[in-house]
Design a protein around this motif. Structure first.
Motif: not given
Length: 162
Positions: A116, A120-121, A148, A153
């Motif tokens: 990612l 997003k992480q 995920l 995602h």
């Protein structure tokens, strides 16, 4: 390098903003620092903030949410003491033990998580970090990894699967 300064709580038109003095902003720009860990102290409380440093209308600042203002019991115009340094952690966010354990136990989810984009992480990390109890953090981490693995995602569109 640690930067220490006193400033007032401002407003950037949408939320609160911690205004960064020009000399410190110049040093941050020169060192190409984008994310910081700041300890913010008001007259009543103290808070650790993981934040991005950006410029808006030529003024360097960190966003400071209403929730954080409430925790510190401050409003616009109040004085704050700031001590901040570059966030050099892997994800530039406060990784919880619970999320780390889930990632270590599920290699498929770990690979997807690592693929990612950093933003997003961080969204996933902060989603888990904000939970009040350890069990809630575990549940959120497991749910995020299941999302995920099913191909979802986008942390903003995670479905509750558990």
């Amino acid at each position: 390098m640690t930067f220490t300064f006193t400033t007032t709580l401002g407003h950037n038109g949408f939320s609160g903003a911690i205004l960064i003095p020009e000399d410190i902003a110049a040093q941050i720009a020169q060192d190409k620092i984008k994310r910081v860990v700041a300890t913010i102290t008001s007259s009543k409380n103290e808070l650790t903030l993981y934040a991005a440093v950006g410029k808006k209308h030529g003024v360097a600042q960190m966003m400071f949410s209403k929730a954080n203002q409430k925790k510190l019991e401050v409003t616009e115009g109040d004085q704050l003491s700031i001590s901040m340094c570059e966030d050099t952690s892997k994800y530039q966010a406060p990784m919880t033990e619970e999320l780390e354990a889930v990632l270590l136990s599920d290699y498929e989810a770990y690979e997807i998580f690592e693929s990612l984009l950093p933003g997003k992480q961080r969204n996933i990390i902060f989603m888990v970090y904000r939970a009040n109890s350890s069990q809630k953090r575990v549940d959120l981490a497991l749910n995020a990894m299941e999302n995920l693995k099913i191909g979802n995602h986008d942390p903003m569109k995670f479905e509750k699967l558990l």
